[in-house]
Design a protein around this motif. Sequence first.
Motif, PDB file in Angstrom:
ATOM      1  N   LEU A 102       8.448   4.753  -9.392  1.00 25.19           N
ATOM      2  CA  LEU A 102       8.392   4.592  -7.944  1.00 25.19           C
ATOM      3  C   LEU A 102       9.202   3.377  -7.506  1.00 25.19           C
ATOM      4  CD1 LEU A 102       5.675   5.298  -5.444  1.00 25.19           C
ATOM      5  CD2 LEU A 102       6.842   3.117  -5.317  1.00 25.19           C
ATOM      6  N   ASP A 147       4.445   3.650 -11.991  1.00 28.56           N
ATOM      7  CA  ASP A 147       4.788   2.453 -11.217  1.00 28.56           C
ATOM      8  C   ASP A 147       6.285   2.152 -11.270  1.00 28.56           C
ATOM      9  OD1 ASP A 147       2.356   1.722 -10.158  1.00 28.56           O
ATOM     10  OD2 ASP A 147       1.820   0.399 -11.814  1.00 28.56           O
ATOM     11  N   ARG A 184       3.810   9.236  -2.600  1.00 31.52           N
ATOM     12  CA  ARG A 184       5.085   8.581  -2.339  1.00 31.52           C
ATOM     13  C   ARG A 184       6.097   8.947  -3.414  1.00 31.52           C
ATOM     14  NH1 ARG A 184       7.336   4.633   1.446  1.00 31.52           N
ATOM     15  NH2 ARG A 184       9.392   4.347   0.576  1.00 31.52           N
ATOM     16  N   LEU A 185       5.676   8.879  -4.668  1.00 29.36           N
ATOM     17  CA  LEU A 185       6.606   9.201  -5.747  1.00 29.36           C
ATOM     18  C   LEU A 185       7.068  10.653  -5.646  1.00 29.36           C
ATOM     19  CD1 LEU A 185       6.836   8.037  -9.302  1.00 29.36           C
ATOM     20  CD2 LEU A 185       6.985  10.468  -8.860  1.00 29.36           C
ATOM     21  N   ASP A 218      -0.058  -3.718  -4.947  1.00 27.39           N
ATOM     22  CA  ASP A 218      -0.803  -4.705  -4.174  1.00 27.39           C
ATOM     23  C   ASP A 218       0.076  -5.349  -3.107  1.00 27.39           C
ATOM     24  OD1 ASP A 218      -3.489  -4.688  -5.300  1.00 27.39           O
ATOM     25  OD2 ASP A 218      -2.490  -5.268  -7.157  1.00 27.39           O
ATOM     26  N   PHE A 219       1.266  -5.759  -3.526  1.00 25.30           N
ATOM     27  CA  PHE A 219       2.165  -6.428  -2.583  1.00 25.30           C
ATOM     28  C   PHE A 219       3.603  -5.953  -2.754  1.00 25.30           C
ATOM     29  CE2 PHE A 219      -1.103  -9.670  -3.760  1.00 25.30           C
ATOM     30  CZ  PHE A 219      -1.739  -9.756  -2.524  1.00 25.30           C
ATOM     31  N   SER A 242      -1.712   7.299  -2.408  1.00 32.08           N
ATOM     32  CA  SER A 242      -0.473   6.845  -1.783  1.00 32.08           C
ATOM     33  C   SER A 242       0.659   6.765  -2.806  1.00 32.08           C
ATOM     34  CB  SER A 242      -0.724   5.473  -1.147  1.00 32.08           C
ATOM     35  OG  SER A 242       0.434   4.957  -0.553  1.00 32.08           O
ATOM     36  N   LEU A 243       0.335   6.244  -3.983  1.00 29.88           N
ATOM     37  CA  LEU A 243       1.317   6.102  -5.062  1.00 29.88           C
ATOM     38  C   LEU A 243       1.845   7.467  -5.502  1.00 29.88           C
ATOM     39  CD1 LEU A 243       2.693   4.351  -7.270  1.00 29.88           C
ATOM     40  CD2 LEU A 243       0.541   4.368  -8.529  1.00 29.88           C
ATOM     41  N   GLU A 262      -8.246   1.526   3.495  1.00 26.81           N
ATOM     42  CA  GLU A 262      -7.612   1.643   2.188  1.00 26.81           C
ATOM     43  C   GLU A 262      -8.581   1.384   1.048  1.00 26.81           C
ATOM     44  OE1 GLU A 262      -4.607  -1.850   2.010  1.00 26.81           O
ATOM     45  OE2 GLU A 262      -5.138  -1.439  -0.067  1.00 26.81           O
ATOM     46  N   ASP A 310      -4.233   0.658   6.160  1.00 33.47           N
ATOM     47  CA  ASP A 310      -4.182  -0.290   5.054  1.00 33.47           C
ATOM     48  C   ASP A 310      -4.627  -1.675   5.510  1.00 33.47           C
ATOM     49  OD1 ASP A 310      -1.939  -1.746   6.048  1.00 33.47           O
ATOM     50  OD2 ASP A 310      -0.540  -0.433   5.002  1.00 33.47           O
ATOM     51  N   GLU A 311      -4.637  -2.615   4.566  1.00 28.85           N
ATOM     52  CA  GLU A 311      -5.227  -3.912   4.895  1.00 28.85           C
ATOM     53  C   GLU A 311      -4.459  -4.651   5.977  1.00 28.85           C
ATOM     54  OE1 GLU A 311      -5.304  -6.783   1.718  1.00 28.85           O
ATOM     55  OE2 GLU A 311      -3.377  -6.130   0.933  1.00 28.85           O
ATOM     56  N   ARG A 321      -5.103   4.122  -2.471  1.00 31.43           N
ATOM     57  CA  ARG A 321      -3.877   3.546  -3.004  1.00 31.43           C
ATOM     58  C   ARG A 321      -3.274   4.423  -4.104  1.00 31.43           C
ATOM     59  NH1 ARG A 321      -2.993  -1.771  -6.184  1.00 31.43           N
ATOM     60  NH2 ARG A 321      -4.965  -1.092  -7.046  1.00 31.43           N
ATOM     61  N   GLU A 322      -4.162   5.000  -4.911  1.00 32.93           N
ATOM     62  CA  GLU A 322      -3.741   5.904  -5.980  1.00 32.93           C
ATOM     63  C   GLU A 322      -3.086   7.159  -5.368  1.00 32.93           C
ATOM     64  OE1 GLU A 322      -6.733   8.749  -8.741  1.00 32.93           O
ATOM     65  OE2 GLU A 322      -7.547   7.289  -7.352  1.00 32.93           O
ATOM     66  N   THR A 346      -0.907   5.242   7.152  1.00 34.14           N
ATOM     67  CA  THR A 346      -0.199   6.256   6.382  1.00 34.14           C
ATOM     68  C   THR A 346      -0.915   7.584   6.611  1.00 34.14           C
ATOM     69  OG1 THR A 346       0.356   4.628   4.678  1.00 34.14           O
ATOM     70  CG2 THR A 346       0.507   6.949   4.050  1.00 34.14           C
ATOM     71  N   PHE A 369       0.799  -1.230   0.000  1.00 35.73           N
ATOM     72  CA  PHE A 369       0.000   0.000   0.000  1.00 35.73           C
ATOM     73  C   PHE A 369       0.830   1.279   0.000  1.00 35.73           C
ATOM     74  CE2 PHE A 369      -2.091   3.561   2.064  1.00 35.73           C
ATOM     75  CZ  PHE A 369      -3.182   3.707   1.237  1.00 35.73           C
ATOM     76  N   LYS A 370       1.855   1.316   0.819  1.00 34.64           N
ATOM     77  CA  LYS A 370       2.653   2.552   0.903  1.00 34.64           C
ATOM     78  C   LYS A 370       3.341   2.879  -0.426  1.00 34.64           C
ATOM     79  CE  LYS A 370       3.513   2.398   5.882  1.00 34.64           C
ATOM     80  NZ  LYS A 370       2.824   3.578   6.426  1.00 34.64           N
ATOM     81  N   PHE A 371       3.462   1.884  -1.285  1.00 38.19           N
ATOM     82  CA  PHE A 371       4.066   2.094  -2.600  1.00 38.19           C
ATOM     83  C   PHE A 371       2.996   2.094  -3.702  1.00 38.19           C
ATOM     84  CE2 PHE A 371       6.961  -0.504   0.060  1.00 38.19           C
ATOM     85  CZ  PHE A 371       7.953   0.437   0.265  1.00 38.19           C
ATOM     86  N   GLY A 372       1.734   2.099  -3.315  1.00 38.66           N
ATOM     87  CA  GLY A 372       0.655   2.104  -4.297  1.00 38.66           C
ATOM     88  C   GLY A 372       0.513   0.797  -5.047  1.00 38.66           C
TER      89      GLY A 372
END
Lengths: 357, 357
Positions: free
Chosen positions: A328, A325, B327-328, A288-289, B323-324, B142, B160-161, B320-321, B166, A283-286
Amino acid sequence: MEGRLDGDVVRVGGDARQRYYDSSGYGRPTGEGVALAPVEAAHLLFRGDLDAVDGMGFRKFLSVEDRLVVRFLVYKDFRERGFYLSPVREGWIDADDLAHDDSTAADHDRSTDGPRADLVVYPQGKGPWDDEIAYRVRIVGERESIRTSSLGRCVLAVVDEESEITYLDTTRPAIDGSTTDDLPTNVAGDLLADRAILWNPPDELYEAAFYGQRLAGRGAEGGPLQLSLVETAFLLGEGTIDLGVDLAAVVERGRRVEGERFDRRLAVYTALREAGLVPKTGFKFGADFRTYADVESVDSLGHSERLVRALPADHAFAPRELSLDVRLAGGVHKRMTFALTTPTGEIDWLAVERLTP
Amino acid sequence: MEGRLDGDVVRVGGDARQRYYDSSGYGRPTGEGVALAPVEAAHLLFRGDLDAVDGMGFRKFLSVEDRLVVRFLVYKDFRERGFYLSPVREGWIDADDLAHDDSTAADHDRSTDGPRADLVVYPQGKGPWDDEIAYRVRIVGERESIRTSSLGRCVLAVVDEESEITYLDTTRPAIDGSTTDDLPTNVAGDLLADRAILWNPPDELYEAAFYGQRLAGRGAEGGPLQLSLVETAFLLGEGTIDLGVDLAAVVERGRRVEGERFDRRLAVYTALREAGLVPKTGFKFGADFRTYADVESVDSLGHSERLVRALPADHAFAPRELSLDVRLAGGVHKRMTFALTTPTGEIDWLAVERLTP
């Protein structure tokens, strides 16, 4: 020298073979002369090495085909980086027949169906008369969408709206890790909204196999363990936990909060665990895993190596989404990996990373 | 001590006021006793400072409300960071009446309508008996989507899950720069597919105002200039360039390749230029634009300060979007800024960045 348009090639006679092909790798020899692809003719016009094509200079010639300017920009960039390269044209170059120089992409899988390429780029110092390819390059504008099925053995050259080029190497990696776990059975817990809590879990579940998070926070010794909904579904399927509800009820709850995406994520989570990796939330990286390939214990956890995004197998990428993606992932020293998932749960892995030719 | 559920509060009598409110900022005083919000009662149960509520311990109590576990996780995190905080409840706390501690968010605009908050967090060392707020916190899972209109004066706590949190600070920044340009008129060029080329542009267009890119590449001195389609449309509207086509034709071409997004991007580009900033493509960062606030010349170009994404004003974010993007942007030392654009071209600016309370 002057060339003339003949269908979709530019023919140049006289000593053109020696001047363009033999000494610099432009075009295909035709006796004394050469046949040039339009992008090659454009580059020779731009450099002043060719005077005109049917009387057209560089400016006029750029308008003969709608996408010529985009192809020209990429062609020129490789030339400026010191590479010889050839447009892929039927009868000139069959990109799939030539050997691939693996030094630039360690985990290419040769068995993948070759995707369409626009250019083949030879290793530095080599040319069309050699038998080696450094990159198969596919050119896309930033506004075109890209089907995932066409990726995996080519370099995307994305030309953005300001004509800068981003190179993305696409491969089909093998996904494997060395994490093993020996799971307990029937650990009790509660399902609470979209997560579960195990109140008295055996230590190995978290400490050895990195399932869940301690309720008391990171670094807490023992105590209740929270599981995400996807961990919950996986562990229910394994018979590891017992929440007084069946797997179908948990999957139903997952679908209620995130639709089909839950099924995809569960399939990817399961495949990663079965391959010996530990998937945790990205999540913190946008994503799924994030994944750890070799977990021996949570205390000695290394750096996670990949960011994984689960996508339907028929997904089409917007180049900007791919750029986001990959940028990042590169910034946090992880490899961006897409899990292309069919409705029946089969998964193809696709890795994409930035490349500087 | 024991509490009892009374509607949606937990009442505790005896010396509870002194134990919970006076010494630690839990609840609201009610004579000798206190009324606790469920999340406060859950935290006291978790810590063992409260024995039971209607006979329920922590485990049982967590199930009384579906979202209590998520709120509990955020509440607990602030407590562990040394903050006192209060749930926002009618009659207890009206978040908008209290002064905002601006030290944590320099460019808050007080005139924005206050969004819903779930918790107010007091500055460290302060509590509910003071008159100061450090953060207005809105809690989201999330998987919930977040309307842009509700953001701008609150901190999002995204759980988050895997129950990690965050924090995203949302503000309504003022967008202004000091770039000025003195544009020429009627510079000739060609429209080629989705870009334009000016073959003999006056130097100031690129050198002073950073329009376009040199065809010969970065750092080239002079020569033809490529313009993106959005630059082309803007400069046509200003009368700076003449491509033998009108603005409507260029906008039409933009819509053909990217739909309504082109109109949004042109509106945002125009607003940024009018505010004295230089917008350039943000493609490599997955954004619409990166911006430079104070360009004197391309040779002395500094670092671009913001990444800008143009969105419809009624957009709803997936966390999530968000967050992405955030973060970037943080990773490349830029501020993520959303341009919320109405169909008539009005723009509200929303900045979002990670925060560590």
